[in-house]
Design an enzyme around this catalytic site. Structure first.
Site, short mmCIF file in Angstrom:
data_model
loop_
_atom_site.label_atom_id
_atom_site.label_comp_id
_atom_site.label_asym_id
_atom_site.label_seq_id
_atom_site.Cartn_x
_atom_site.Cartn_y
_atom_site.Cartn_z
N GLY A 31 0.82 -1.21 0.00
CA GLY A 31 0.00 0.00 0.00
C GLY A 31 0.86 1.26 0.00
N GLU A 35 3.65 6.54 -7.84
CA GLU A 35 3.88 6.35 -9.27
C GLU A 35 4.69 5.09 -9.59
OE1 GLU A 35 3.16 7.54 -12.48
OE2 GLU A 35 1.47 8.21 -11.30
N HIS A 37 4.43 2.21 -8.04
CA HIS A 37 3.46 1.12 -8.10
C HIS A 37 2.60 1.23 -9.36
CE1 HIS A 37 4.11 1.51 -3.63
NE2 HIS A 37 4.32 0.22 -3.79
N ASP A 150 13.87 -2.13 -5.36
CA ASP A 150 14.21 -3.14 -4.35
C ASP A 150 14.92 -4.29 -5.07
OD1 ASP A 150 12.85 -2.02 -1.91
OD2 ASP A 150 11.15 -2.11 -3.26
N SER A 185 9.38 6.13 -3.22
CA SER A 185 9.25 5.15 -2.15
C SER A 185 8.15 5.59 -1.21
CB SER A 185 10.57 5.06 -1.38
OG SER A 185 10.37 4.42 -0.14
N ARG A 187 8.30 5.35 1.77
CA ARG A 187 8.96 5.90 2.96
C ARG A 187 9.48 7.32 2.75
NH1 ARG A 187 10.46 0.12 3.74
NH2 ARG A 187 9.73 -0.48 5.82
O1 PAF Z 1 7.99 -4.49 -1.96
C1 PAF Z 1 7.05 -4.58 -1.16
O2 PAF Z 1 6.16 -3.73 -1.10
C2 PAF Z 1 6.97 -5.77 -0.24
O3 PAF Z 1 8.22 -6.17 0.19
C3 PAF Z 1 6.18 -6.95 -0.83
C4 PAF Z 1 6.87 -7.52 -2.05
C5 PAF Z 1 4.78 -6.51 -1.19
C6 PAF Z 1 6.07 -8.07 0.21
O4 PAF Z 1 5.42 -7.64 1.35
#
Ligand code: PAF
Length: 281
Positions: A31, A35, A37, A150, A185, A187
Site C-alpha cells: 500500500g 507512481e 506502483h 528493491d 518510495s 517511505r
Molecule cells: O515491496 C514490497 O512492497 C513488499 O516487500 C512486498 C513484495 C509486497 C512483500 O510484502
C-alpha cells in the site's frame, strides 16, 4: 474493481478468468501506493488480461525496532489509484488471515538474504519470501511484477520462484524517480523538508559512479564505492548503512566492475527515513 478480503474470495474472483485461459498479472504491494506502483500496474495492464494487486503491510518483514506501526496506511487513496489504473481485483487480507493462530512456516532464500539490506535488517527477507510465496499460492498469477528499486528483493524472488519450480514469470520494472532523481518510495514521506532537499544526492552519487565507469574507465569497485560514500557524506550528512558493489546474479562483492553483471546498491539513514537506491552497470 472487485475488492476481496479473504483467500476464498480472491480465489473465487480469479478462478473463472483463469478457466477462460486469461493471463493473470499480479502486483504485490504494502500500500501507500505511488507512481512506482502505478508503473508496475500499467506494465501488468499492458501484458495481461487480468490485473490483481494485493495490499498487505506484512508484519513478518519488519524488525522489532522498525517502522511497522507507523508504516503509512492510505487505503482509500490506494483504492482510487488502483481503480484509476484499471486494476481488476484488489486483495486486502488482514494479518490474521495471512498468519492465523499457530502459523509456523517460513521461507529462507539462503545466501541472497544475507548481504546488503539483509545485514542490517535480519529476518527481513525471510518475511518477504514467506509472504510473497503465500501470495503467489493464493493468487496463482502467470506473471508477477516487482520494482528494480528493491533490487535485492527482486533477485531473491526470482531465485525462490526458480528454486521452488513456481510456474510464474517474474518481471522487473525500472525504478520510477521524482523529477530531481529521488527514487519513489512509500517511505519518502518520512523525510523532513531539509532531508528531502538533500535526498537526490543519493542518485547523483550513483550516476557519478556510472560516469566514472563509462566515461573515465574506472573499474575498481573500492574506488567507485569510496567516491559514492564521499558524495553522500558531503551532500546529505546522512548516516550510510552500506554502499556496496556486488554481482547482479549472486549479490557477491566484486573487486572490479563486470559489465552487465554489476549492481551498485546503497542504503542511507536520512532525516527519519532509511532510503535505498541502486543502479546496474
Ligand atoms: O515491496 C514490497 O512492497 C513488499 O516487500 C512486498 C513484495 C509486497 C512483500 O510484502
Amino acid at each position: 474493481m472487485q475488492t476481496e478480503h479473504t483467500i476464498a474470495g480472491i480465489r473465487a474472483a480469479l478462478a473463472p478468468r483463469r478457466k477462460q485461459g486469461e493471463r493473470i498479472g499480479f502486483v504485490p504491494t504494502m500500500g501507500a501506493l505511488h507512481e512506482g506502483h502505478a508503473a508496475l500496474i500499467r506494465r501488468a495492464r499492458n501484458e495481461c488480461d487480468v490485473v490483481a494487486v494485493s495490499i498487505f503491510v506484512n508484519p513478518t518483514q519488519f524488525g522489532p525496532q522498525e517502522d511497522f506501526e507507523r508504516y503509512p496506511r492510505t487505503l482509500e487513496a490506494d483504492c482510487a489509484l488502483c481503480e484509476h489504473e484499471g486494476v481488476n481485483v484488489l486483495f486486502c487480507p488482514s494479518a490474521s488471515i495471512m498468519y492465523p493462530e499457530g502459523y509456523a512456516t517460513y521461507v529462507a532464500v539462503e545466501r541472497l538474504s544475507e548481504p546488503l539490506c539483509g545485514r542490517s535488517r535480519p529476518g527481513h527477507f525471510r518475511g518477504v519470501a514467506t509472504v510473497v510465496l503465500k501470495l503467489f499460492n493464493i493468487v496463482a498469477p502467470d506473471v508477477a511484477y516487482f520494482g528494480w528499486k528493491d533490487a535485492q528483493q527482486l533477485i531473491l524472488i526470482r531465485r525462490m520462484t526458480e528454486d521452488l519450480n513456481l510456474p510464474i514469470e517474474i518481471v522487473g520494472v525500472e525504478t520510477v524517480r521524482e523529477p530531481d532523481g529521488l527514487a519513489m518510495s512509500s517511505r519518502n514521506r518520512y523525510l523532513d523538508p531539509e532531508s528531502r532537499r538533500r535526498a537526490p544526492a543519493l542518485y547523483e552519487a550513483l550516476l557519478q559512479a556510472r560516469r566514472a565507469f563509462e566515461q573515465e574507465g574506472v573499474t575498481d569497485c573500492s574506488a567507485l564505492a569510496q567516491q559514492i560514500r564521499n558524495h553522500i557524506a558531503q551532500h546529505t550528512g546522512g548516516r550510510i548503512d552500506y554502499v556496496e558493489i556486488v554481482s547482479l546474479d549472486q549479490l557477491q562483492p566484486l573487486t572490479s566492475v563486470q559489465k552487465g553483471n554489476t549492481l551498485i546498491a546503497l542504503a542511507v539513514h536520512l532525516g527519519g527515513a532509511r532510503l535505498i537506491d541502486n543502479i546496474r552497470l
